[in-house]
Design a protein around this motif. Structure first.
Motif, PDB file in Angstrom:
ATOM      1  N   VAL A 174       0.842  -1.189   0.000  1.00  0.00           N
ATOM      2  CA  VAL A 174       0.000   0.000   0.000  1.00  0.00           C
ATOM      3  C   VAL A 174       0.883   1.247   0.000  1.00  0.00           C
ATOM      4  CG1 VAL A 174      -0.188   0.073   2.522  1.00  0.00           C
ATOM      5  CG2 VAL A 174      -1.991   1.072   1.153  1.00  0.00           C
ATOM      6  N   ASP A 175       0.421   2.259  -0.684  1.00  0.00           N
ATOM      7  CA  ASP A 175       0.979   3.607  -0.611  1.00  0.00           C
ATOM      8  C   ASP A 175      -0.079   4.452   0.084  1.00  0.00           C
ATOM      9  OD1 ASP A 175       3.457   3.280  -2.103  1.00  0.00           O
ATOM     10  OD2 ASP A 175       2.194   3.060  -3.872  1.00  0.00           O
ATOM     11  N   PHE A 176       0.346   5.496   0.790  1.00  0.00           N
ATOM     12  CA  PHE A 176      -0.632   6.311   1.479  1.00  0.00           C
ATOM     13  C   PHE A 176      -0.137   7.736   1.661  1.00  0.00           C
ATOM     14  CE2 PHE A 176       1.835   3.972   4.686  1.00  0.00           C
ATOM     15  CZ  PHE A 176       2.290   4.974   5.529  1.00  0.00           C
ATOM     16  N   THR A 177      -1.092   8.631   1.778  1.00  0.00           N
ATOM     17  CA  THR A 177      -0.838   9.966   2.284  1.00  0.00           C
ATOM     18  C   THR A 177      -1.470  10.002   3.668  1.00  0.00           C
ATOM     19  OG1 THR A 177      -2.845  10.826   1.252  1.00  0.00           O
ATOM     20  CG2 THR A 177      -0.773  11.070   0.016  1.00  0.00           C
ATOM     21  N   TRP A 178      -0.993  10.904   4.508  1.00  0.00           N
ATOM     22  CA  TRP A 178      -1.554  10.992   5.852  1.00  0.00           C
ATOM     23  C   TRP A 178      -1.667  12.438   6.289  1.00  0.00           C
ATOM     24  CZ3 TRP A 178       1.644  13.215   9.447  1.00  0.00           C
ATOM     25  CH2 TRP A 178       3.029  13.147   9.212  1.00  0.00           C
ATOM     26  N   ASN A 179      -2.644  12.671   7.174  1.00  0.00           N
ATOM     27  CA  ASN A 179      -2.888  13.980   7.784  1.00  0.00           C
ATOM     28  C   ASN A 179      -3.120  13.759   9.260  1.00  0.00           C
ATOM     29  OD1 ASN A 179      -3.108  16.015   5.548  1.00  0.00           O
ATOM     30  ND2 ASN A 179      -4.499  14.429   4.805  1.00  0.00           N
ATOM     31  N   GLY A 180      -2.514  14.596  10.082  1.00  0.00           N
ATOM     32  CA  GLY A 180      -2.700  14.412  11.512  1.00  0.00           C
ATOM     33  C   GLY A 180      -2.175  15.565  12.325  1.00  0.00           C
ATOM     34  N   ALA A 181      -1.945  15.267  13.605  1.00  0.00           N
ATOM     35  CA  ALA A 181      -1.431  16.258  14.541  1.00  0.00           C
ATOM     36  C   ALA A 181      -0.243  15.666  15.286  1.00  0.00           C
ATOM     37  CB  ALA A 181      -2.516  16.667  15.530  1.00  0.00           C
ATOM     38  N   ASP A 182       0.767  16.493  15.496  1.00  0.00           N
ATOM     39  CA  ASP A 182       1.958  16.099  16.241  1.00  0.00           C
ATOM     40  C   ASP A 182       2.266  17.225  17.226  1.00  0.00           C
ATOM     41  OD1 ASP A 182       4.350  15.077  17.173  1.00  0.00           O
ATOM     42  OD2 ASP A 182       5.212  14.742  15.190  1.00  0.00           O
ATOM     43  N   GLU A 183       2.117  16.958  18.509  1.00  0.00           N
ATOM     44  CA  GLU A 183       2.284  17.963  19.560  1.00  0.00           C
ATOM     45  C   GLU A 183       1.417  19.191  19.289  1.00  0.00           C
ATOM     46  OE1 GLU A 183       6.405  18.787  20.285  1.00  0.00           O
ATOM     47  OE2 GLU A 183       6.836  16.710  20.789  1.00  0.00           O
ATOM     48  N   GLY A 184       0.206  18.971  18.798  1.00  0.00           N
ATOM     49  CA  GLY A 184      -0.736  20.052  18.548  1.00  0.00           C
ATOM     50  C   GLY A 184      -0.587  20.747  17.207  1.00  0.00           C
ATOM     51  N   ASP A 185       0.480  20.439  16.465  1.00  0.00           N
ATOM     52  CA  ASP A 185       0.685  21.041  15.147  1.00  0.00           C
ATOM     53  C   ASP A 185       0.084  20.159  14.064  1.00  0.00           C
ATOM     54  OD1 ASP A 185       2.161  23.179  16.189  1.00  0.00           O
ATOM     55  OD2 ASP A 185       4.026  22.022  16.100  1.00  0.00           O
ATOM     56  N   GLN A 186      -0.592  20.787  13.102  1.00  0.00           N
ATOM     57  CA  GLN A 186      -1.134  20.067  11.960  1.00  0.00           C
ATOM     58  C   GLN A 186       0.033  19.641  11.071  1.00  0.00           C
ATOM     59  OE1 GLN A 186      -4.345  19.586  12.291  1.00  0.00           O
ATOM     60  NE2 GLN A 186      -4.495  18.395  10.433  1.00  0.00           N
ATOM     61  N   VAL A 187       0.108  18.350  10.731  1.00  0.00           N
ATOM     62  CA  VAL A 187       1.189  17.816   9.898  1.00  0.00           C
ATOM     63  C   VAL A 187       0.613  16.845   8.880  1.00  0.00           C
ATOM     64  CG1 VAL A 187       3.045  18.099  11.589  1.00  0.00           C
ATOM     65  CG2 VAL A 187       1.660  16.030  11.622  1.00  0.00           C
ATOM     66  N   ASN A 188       1.387  16.598   7.827  1.00  0.00           N
ATOM     67  CA  ASN A 188       0.976  15.619   6.824  1.00  0.00           C
ATOM     68  C   ASN A 188       2.203  15.027   6.160  1.00  0.00           C
ATOM     69  OD1 ASN A 188       1.618  17.227   4.348  1.00  0.00           O
ATOM     70  ND2 ASN A 188       0.088  18.573   5.230  1.00  0.00           N
ATOM     71  N   GLY A 189       1.972  14.011   5.374  1.00  0.00           N
ATOM     72  CA  GLY A 189       3.072  13.369   4.681  1.00  0.00           C
ATOM     73  C   GLY A 189       2.585  12.202   3.846  1.00  0.00           C
ATOM     74  N   GLU A 190       3.506  11.291   3.603  1.00  0.00           N
ATOM     75  CA  GLU A 190       3.189  10.136   2.768  1.00  0.00           C
ATOM     76  C   GLU A 190       3.963   8.935   3.268  1.00  0.00           C
ATOM     77  OE1 GLU A 190       6.414  11.188  -0.722  1.00  0.00           O
ATOM     78  OE2 GLU A 190       4.303  11.640  -1.047  1.00  0.00           O
ATOM     79  N   GLY A 191       3.647   7.785   2.730  1.00  0.00           N
ATOM     80  CA  GLY A 191       4.355   6.580   3.124  1.00  0.00           C
ATOM     81  C   GLY A 191       3.967   5.397   2.261  1.00  0.00           C
ATOM     82  N   SER A 192       4.529   4.271   2.621  1.00  0.00           N
ATOM     83  CA  SER A 192       4.232   3.022   1.929  1.00  0.00           C
ATOM     84  C   SER A 192       4.511   1.874   2.884  1.00  0.00           C
ATOM     85  CB  SER A 192       5.091   2.875   0.670  1.00  0.00           C
ATOM     86  OG  SER A 192       6.464   2.809   1.030  1.00  0.00           O
ATOM     87  N   ALA A 193       3.918   0.737   2.593  1.00  0.00           N
ATOM     88  CA  ALA A 193       4.151  -0.452   3.410  1.00  0.00           C
ATOM     89  C   ALA A 193       3.983  -1.686   2.531  1.00  0.00           C
ATOM     90  CB  ALA A 193       3.183  -0.499   4.575  1.00  0.00           C
ATOM     91  N   GLU A 194       4.791  -2.696   2.814  1.00  0.00           N
ATOM     92  CA  GLU A 194       4.713  -3.945   2.071  1.00  0.00           C
ATOM     93  C   GLU A 194       4.648  -5.110   3.048  1.00  0.00           C
ATOM     94  OE1 GLU A 194       7.301  -6.491  -1.183  1.00  0.00           O
ATOM     95  OE2 GLU A 194       7.638  -4.331  -0.992  1.00  0.00           O
ATOM     96  N   LEU A 195       3.692  -5.988   2.821  1.00  0.00           N
ATOM     97  CA  LEU A 195       3.523  -7.168   3.656  1.00  0.00           C
ATOM     98  C   LEU A 195       4.650  -8.156   3.380  1.00  0.00           C
ATOM     99  CD1 LEU A 195       1.584  -8.502   5.693  1.00  0.00           C
ATOM    100  CD2 LEU A 195       0.444  -9.559   3.726  1.00  0.00           C
ATOM    101  N   GLN A 196       5.248  -8.677   4.440  1.00  0.00           N
ATOM    102  CA  GLN A 196       6.340  -9.641   4.337  1.00  0.00           C
ATOM    103  C   GLN A 196       5.804 -11.065   4.533  1.00  0.00           C
ATOM    104  OE1 GLN A 196       9.614  -8.318   3.590  1.00  0.00           O
ATOM    105  NE2 GLN A 196       8.083  -6.731   3.185  1.00  0.00           N
ATOM    106  N   PRO A 197       6.539 -12.079   4.099  1.00  0.00           N
ATOM    107  CA  PRO A 197       6.071 -13.464   4.259  1.00  0.00           C
ATOM    108  C   PRO A 197       5.750 -13.847   5.704  1.00  0.00           C
ATOM    109  CG  PRO A 197       7.910 -13.396   2.731  1.00  0.00           C
ATOM    110  CD  PRO A 197       7.773 -12.009   3.319  1.00  0.00           C
ATOM    111  N   ASP A 198       6.414 -13.229   6.685  1.00  0.00           N
ATOM    112  CA  ASP A 198       6.153 -13.561   8.089  1.00  0.00           C
ATOM    113  C   ASP A 198       4.984 -12.768   8.680  1.00  0.00           C
ATOM    114  OD1 ASP A 198       7.191 -11.007   8.431  1.00  0.00           O
ATOM    115  OD2 ASP A 198       8.846 -11.632   9.726  1.00  0.00           O
TER     116      ASP A 198
END
Length: 107
Positions: A61-85
Motif C-alpha cells: 500500500v501507498d498512502f498519504t496521511w494527515n494528523g497532529a503532532d504535539e498540537g501542530d497540523q502535519v501531513n506526509g506520505e508513506g508506503s508499506a509492504e507485507l512480508q512473508p512472516d
C-alpha cells in the motif's frame, strides 16, 4: 490505483524505525499502523496521530496521511509492504521534513 475491498488490511505494532527509537515511538501509546482494507487507516507514534488515505493491493500500500503532532497540523506520505512472516516494512515521511523506514509486527 482504484480503491477496492481486498487491499492490505490489519493492525501492526511499529517496533523499529531508522530515525526514532522505541522510547520515542511509544511516547504516548504503543506505536501502530492500521489499514482497513478499503482505502483508509490510521497510525500513531511519538506524539503523532494521523488518518491515512491508502491505495494499493493485498500485499502493498501507498498512502498519504494527515494528523497532529504535539498540537501542530502535519501531513506526509508513506508506503508499506507485507512480508512473508506477516510483518510490514515501509517508509513514513513528513512533508518537507523527516523520513524513515519502519518495521511493524502484527498485533
Amino acid at each position: 490505483m482504484t480503491r477496492l475491498p481486498g487491499h492490505l488490511k490489519g493492525r501492526w505494532r511499529i517496533v523499529e524505525t531508522t530515525l526514532w527509537d522505541r522510547a520515542h515511538l511509544d511516547l504516548v501509546k504503543p506505536a501502530f499502523i492500521a489499514l482497513d482494507g478499503k482505502g483508509g487507516g490510521e497510525m500513531a507514534f511519538g506524539a503523532l496521530t494521523a488518518i491515512l488515505d491508502c491505495w494499493g493491493t493485498s500485499q502493498a500500500v501507498d498512502f498519504t496521511w494527515n494528523g497532529a503532532d504535539e498540537g501542530d497540523q502535519v501531513n506526509g506520505e508513506g508506503s508499506a509492504e507485507l512480508q512473508p512472516d506477516g510483518s510490514l516494512v515501509g517508509e513514513i515521511a513528513y512533508q518537507h521534513d523527516d523520513e524513515a523506514t519502519f518495521r511493524a509486527i502484527p498485533t
